[in-house]
Design an enzyme around this catalytic site. Structure first.
Site, mmCIF file in Angstrom:
data_model
loop_
_atom_site.group_PDB
_atom_site.id
_atom_site.type_symbol
_atom_site.label_atom_id
_atom_site.label_comp_id
_atom_site.label_asym_id
_atom_site.label_seq_id
_atom_site.Cartn_x
_atom_site.Cartn_y
_atom_site.Cartn_z
ATOM 1 N N ASP A 170 0.817 -1.226 0.000
ATOM 2 C CA ASP A 170 0.000 0.000 0.000
ATOM 3 C C ASP A 170 0.845 1.269 0.000
ATOM 4 O OD1 ASP A 170 -2.289 -1.565 0.068
ATOM 5 O OD2 ASP A 170 -2.253 -1.648 2.272
ATOM 6 N N ARG A 171 2.028 1.191 -0.555
ATOM 7 C CA ARG A 171 2.941 2.352 -0.639
ATOM 8 C C ARG A 171 3.336 2.906 0.736
ATOM 9 N NH1 ARG A 171 4.211 3.340 -5.547
ATOM 10 N NH2 ARG A 171 2.839 2.581 -7.173
ATOM 11 N N LEU A 172 3.177 2.065 1.754
ATOM 12 C CA LEU A 172 3.589 2.524 3.097
ATOM 13 C C LEU A 172 5.026 2.064 3.345
ATOM 14 C CD1 LEU A 172 0.205 1.825 4.894
ATOM 15 C CD2 LEU A 172 1.136 4.020 4.113
ATOM 16 N N HIS A 173 5.882 2.487 2.438
ATOM 17 C CA HIS A 173 7.275 2.038 2.474
ATOM 18 C C HIS A 173 7.995 2.580 3.704
ATOM 19 C CE1 HIS A 173 6.093 1.083 -1.528
ATOM 20 N NE2 HIS A 173 6.020 2.346 -1.884
#
Ligand code: FMN
Length: 192
Positions: A170-173
């Site tokens: 979820d692009r929560l890198h």
């Protein structure tokens, strides 16, 4: 997770090597001359330790001319299979002649000949001219060890900032920024 970014970098690089990724030591290496135009090209990392990240090249190339004008550079590694990126920023310094000699001596003969024959980044009138230069260097050093050209050496990128980016769903890198301070490294977490 290590508090020392070089230890951490070596861990990631080892994992990248073990994963079978091609050229795990390849990095995009950015420089800027006094015209402020950033330029970027791929280079191969040849050594890393607490002093910094070492790359070898031609000291008359475009990048070298830019580094004479502005010693600050940046490197970016990306290992797709690990979903990890590392960015390094800081000034560069020249490696010692001893380091450059040792690395040059370990290179394949064809690469040693090319280092003499190719005036990297200058305009070539034809490929034939390059091949003629290769032939002439080969004849000159026939049956003899090839010395390191004086214009072929290495730069050490001395890290002031090293950022580790780890891909997450979820692009929560995750982004861990290591900033050099007088007595060690400060670690901050950055928003993705
Ligand atoms: C995967 C890869 C690795 C490369 N490694 C090096 C290297 O270690 N040293 C080097 O001088 N050029 C290397 N090159 C070539 C550079 O990208 C570049 O063409 C060359 O250094 C000239 O750049 P400049 O004109 O900006 O100085 C590599 C290219 C690729 C695609």
């Amino acid at each position: 997770m290590s508090n020392d970014p070089i230890v951490r970098f070596n861990e990631v690089l080892s994992r990248a090597e073990e994963s079978g990724i091609e050229l795990p030591n390849a990095a995009a290496f950015a420089t800027t001359g006094k015209d402020s135009q950033p330029t970027v090209r791929m280079l191969l990392l040849k050594h890393v330790d607490k002093r910094g990240f070492v790359f070898y090249t031609n000291m008359r190339s475009r990048k070298a001319r830019q580094l004479e004008e502005n010693t600050r550079a940046s490197a970016c590694f990306w290992w797709s299979r690990l979903e990890q990126q590392v960015r390094v920023e800081g000034p560069v310094e020249a490696v010692t002649d001893e380091e450059a000699n040792a690395y040059f001596a370990a290179r394949p003969r064809g690469s040693q000949i090319a280092a003499w024959a190719s005036n990297q980044s200058s305009e070539l009138l034809s490929r034939d001219d390059l091949m003629a230069a290769v032939e002439s260097v080969s004849v000159k050093y026939m049956d003899r060890p090839i010395p390191r050209p004086p214009h072929w050496s290495g730069y050490r990128l001395v890290p002031e900032r090293i950022e580790f980016w780890v891909g997450k769903p979820d692009r929560l890198h995750e982004r861990y920024l290591y900033t050099r301070e007088r007595d060690g490294w400060k670690i901050s977490l950055l928003a993705p």
